[in-house]
Design an enzyme around this catalytic site. Structure first.
Site, PDB file in Angstrom:
ATOM      1  N   ASP A  24       0.846  -1.181   0.000  1.00  0.00           N
ATOM      2  CA  ASP A  24       0.000   0.000   0.000  1.00  0.00           C
ATOM      3  C   ASP A  24       0.886   1.237   0.000  1.00  0.00           C
ATOM      4  O   ASP A  24       1.093   1.876   1.026  1.00  0.00           O
ATOM      5  CB  ASP A  24      -0.886  -0.020   1.253  1.00  0.00           C
ATOM      6  N   CYS A  72     -27.387  24.023  22.798  1.00  0.00           N
ATOM      7  CA  CYS A  72     -28.050  25.299  23.089  1.00  0.00           C
ATOM      8  C   CYS A  72     -29.531  25.147  23.421  1.00  0.00           C
ATOM      9  O   CYS A  72     -30.193  26.127  23.763  1.00  0.00           O
ATOM     10  CB  CYS A  72     -27.869  26.266  21.922  1.00  0.00           C
ATOM     11  N   CYS A 125     -25.543  29.036  17.949  1.00  0.00           N
ATOM     12  CA  CYS A 125     -25.248  27.877  18.796  1.00  0.00           C
ATOM     13  C   CYS A 125     -23.725  27.736  18.974  1.00  0.00           C
ATOM     14  O   CYS A 125     -22.975  27.767  17.990  1.00  0.00           O
ATOM     15  CB  CYS A 125     -25.825  26.625  18.128  1.00  0.00           C
TER      16      CYS A 125
HETATM   17 ZN    ZN Z   1     -27.562  24.298  19.049  1.00  0.00          ZN
END
Ligand code: ZN
Ligand code: AMP
Length: 742
Positions: A149, A441, A468
């Protein structure tokens, strides 16, 4: 299915998207989506392709698009460098604990067997026997080699010297990396054979070398490499080839392309490998020769034990016809040679306990459930978390807290929960409920249901609150990321501190930070619980990086906004088409207002009447934006929150116009060739390169008499010496900037 079946366009779009990801993954060694996201895309594509009855040979192949990098000379391969046909077991077919099962344990059902590695190998063997006119009982000598690889390379020798090394490129043309290969010490530079001939093999980074490289990167505060393959690919594309010295890159050589050599050679692969070894090439010790596919499959299964002991990565085994005289006769399909097939190891799987399901809030507000697992060691690292994608998936797999789950790594990187081991279910826990409010939130969650092309419904949960805290943090992290504004020194940890202590909530506010403010900030406590401060030097660097980022241009700004559907590709398109934020914004307003001109010019997949309407209005449609994406992206682009961010960016002097390739030719730069070496105080190499190109200059990787300027930063290496020896002008970053502004 008709010519105008809209699903065809969807399929083509998915294909293009997959190819773009392939390109970034293989060529740039810089994937922009997780393997899981890539797999989801690939799944959608495959389902649709099944539905439309697209033959397997015409489908998207997840193979390297091209590894070409700017600034490298390309040459055409005498014979294409192809990928290999693959025999791997489909996800839900017969795999136990991450291992393919023995032939005798497979059920008789033919269709089922075909979905397993063994079934695919069996079919391949039959086809080859038929072509060779061999009965099923006749001997058929097969060579089995570990599939390294790494990075494939073509090496040309002449008169006993390595004269050229080339990457695979797109298979037809590759990049010349002779200097890099020479410096790396990975292959013999002189051999005894005097005739001209080509060999092919794999360059790779052993585990220890990879660890050391990452330790260096970590000490320098740079982003770590995800795996040795990417590490190797990145090193081999370093223009300052001298950095490769002592980095530990190694090679295995396994192929002499048929018909490209003049000297007589043995006619079996087994003997050819022995010949290569005698010439001083490194040939893999795990190579064996067996009779027939059944023995070959057994050898592949058995090799999983040795695999674990190797000092490098292999991702499968390659099974090749031993008789090389058949190679030319067989020829190849467009994608693969017919003389070989790759057995791919199934992803390693382990079972572990799912302790809890937590929820992450992403930059667009999407809620992603995450499995918190009892730590378990899989494919080289300890896994304790795995994304569960969405809540519908949890329900579909009936995953419950307290379950024993089977975990694997997709593409050997991203942990995934494959299934629940129901035989071990002791939990009385019930299925987990969908969230109704954002865990960060508390805002009520919005559920979005969107059918995917196959008609299956995709359910996503979003926190709609732009303010938020989690979203704010993720958006800022994204804004600074490499694909977006690429602000050095503004990594995730620094963003977290800025959000927590400097009340930064929007990207434009970053540009108001001062060095004094930053210098005194304390970063998170280290392992010894000592708090570090940001420090004057880092603060100065970050301020300089922010100042530099102002010139990134519209495409990067758009890509940095964290608008779902507006990725790097569409951002580039928008920047090229609209030229400035003002024009784009005006267009978005028109689109949202339902202006026919705007609507018709942006959407793809138009109905016939719409095509006619567009023609009548003289609209030139822009390709690539489906209706849902267009609706969503333009709605967000006119939203007060986004408009405020762009106003803020404009006010601090961020360039909101598109960058042209040659923005303005500069007399001192146009037509001149520059070589960059060492690290510059404020600019990254790519920034300097694009600035030079924008002013009409060229950049090159090596110093010659034709070089006009060498731009030397600190720790400039042999290029500086060479420039001095050749009497080439040597300048520093500041002088370069003077030239650029002349
Ligand atoms: Zn939120
Ligand atoms: P893939 O790119 O996955 O289709 O696999 C094909 C590639 O595997 C080749 O182009 C080689 O770079 C690589 N490879 C690694 N080991 C071997 C081997 N022993 N024989 C042939 N190809 C190999």
């Amino acid at each position: 299915m008709t010519e105008t079946d809209p699903r065809l366009a969807e399929l083509a779009a998915l294909n293009a998207e997959l190819q773009a990801h392939d390109q970034r993954y293989y060529a740039a060694a810089a994937p922009t989506v997780s393997d899981a996201e890539y797999d989801d895309l690939k799944d959608r594509y495959e389902r649709l392709a099944d539905e439309l009855g697209v033959p397997l040979t015409e489908r998207h192949q997840s193979t390297p698009g091209s590894d070409h990098s700017d600034g490298f000379q390309t040459v055409r391969h005498d014979q294409p460098m192809l990928s290999l046909e693959k025999a791997n077991t489909e996800a839900d077919a017969f795999v136990r604990e991450g291992e393919d099962v023995a032939i005798n344990d497979l059920p008789d059902d033919r269709e089922f067997r075909k979905r397993t590695s063994w079934g695919k190998l069996e079919i391949w063997e039959r086809a080859r026997r038929k072509e060779l006119d061999l009965s099923i009982a006749a001997p058929l000598s097969l060579v089995i080699e570990p599939k390294i690889d790494g990075m494939s390379v073509s090496l040309m020798y002449d008169r006993g010297q390595l004269v050229r090394a080339v990457t695979r490129g797109d298979g037809i043309e590759g990049d010349v990396i002779t200097a890099q290969v020479r410096e790396s010490g990975a292959v013999p530079l002189t051999i005894s054979e005097q005739h001209k001939f080509e060999v092919r093999g794999e360059l790779y980074l052993p585990h220890a070398a990879f660890t050391a490289l990452n330790a260096e990167l970590s000490a320098a505060g740079e982003k770590l490499l995800v795996n040795p393959r990417n590490g190797c690919a990145g090193l081999m594309k370093r223009k300052d080839a001298e950095v490769l010295r002592g980095k530990g890159v190694q090679s295995f050589i396994y192929f002499i392309p048929p018909g490209l050599h003049v000297m007589p050679l043995p006619t079996t692969q087994t003997e050819r490998l022995a010949w290569l070894k005698k010439q001083g090439f490194s040939v893999h010790h795990g190579t064996t020769t067996v009779n027939g596919m059944e023995a070959a499959y057994a050898a592949c299964l058995a090799y999983t034990v040795q695999r674990a002991l190797l000092d490098h990565d292999i991702d499968g085994m390659v099974i090749k016809l031993d008789d090389t005289t058949t190679y030319n006769r067989f020829g190849e399909t467009e994608h693969h040679p017919r003389w070989g097939i790759a057995y791919k190891f199934p992803p390693e799987r382990r079972s572990t306990l799912l302790r809890a399901i937590t929820i992450q809030v992403g930059k667009t507000g999407r809620l992603t459930p995450v499995a918190e697992l009892d730590p378990v060691f899989i494919a080289g690292s300890t896994v304790s978390r795995a994304s569960l994608h969405n809540f519908a998936e949890i329900a579909a797999k009936d995953i419950r807290v307290g379950d024993t789950v089977i975990v694997q790594k997709a593409g050997e990187i991203i942990p995934q929960v494959v299934a629940v081991d129901k035989s071990k279910r002791t939990t009385t826990a019930s299925a987990i409920a969908w969230p109704t409010e954002c865990p960060t939130c508390g805002t009520a969650v919005v559920v979005e249901r969107r059918p995917d092309p196959s008609g299956k419904e995709n359910v996503s949960h979003f926190c709609p609150n732009f303010a938020c805290a989690d979203q704010v943090r993720e958006r800022l992290r994204h804004f600074a990321a490499r694909d977006a504004m690429d602000i050095r020194g503004l990594g995730p940890a620094v963003v977290d501190v800025l959000v927590s202590y400097c009340q930064i909530t929007r990207p434009d506010q970053l540009f108001h930070l001062t060095a004094e403010q930053l210098a005194g900030l304390s970063l998170e406590a280290d392992v010894n619980d000592k708090r570090r401060t940001f420090g004057q030097k880092s603060a100065d660097n970050l301020i300089a990086a922010l100042a530099g980022a102002k010139a990134q241009g519209l495409a990067k700004v758009l890509a940095g906004l964290s608008i779902s559907g507006l990725g790097t590709k569409l951002s580039d398109d928008f920047a090229a088409r609209f030229g400035s934020w003002d024009a784009l914004h005006a267009f978005a307003v028109a689109y949202i207002a339902g202006d026919r001109h705007a609507v018709l010019s942006i959407r793809k997949q138009q109905k016939r009447e719409e095509q006619m309407e567009a023609a009548a209005l003289g609209v030139v449609p822009m390709s690539g934006v489906d209706e849902t994406t267009a609706d969503n992206v333009f709605h967000q682009l006119v939203s007060p929150a986004i408009v405020a961010v762009l106003k803020g960016l404009e006010a601090v002097g961020v360039d909101l116009t598109a960058k042209q390739i040659v923005t303005a030719a500069k007399a001192g730069v146009a037509g001149k060739t520059f070589v960059l070496t060492g690290s510059m105080p404020t600019w990254s190499r790519s920034e300097a390169e694009s600035a030079i190109k924008a002013a009409g200059g060229k950049t090159s990787g090596s110093v010659s008499k034709k070089t006009d300027y060498v731009v030397a930063g600190s720790e400039a290496g042999s290029k500086l010496e060479k420039a001095q020896a050749l009497g080439v002008h040597v300048i520093d970053e500041a002088q370069l900037k003077v030239l650029l502004s002349s």
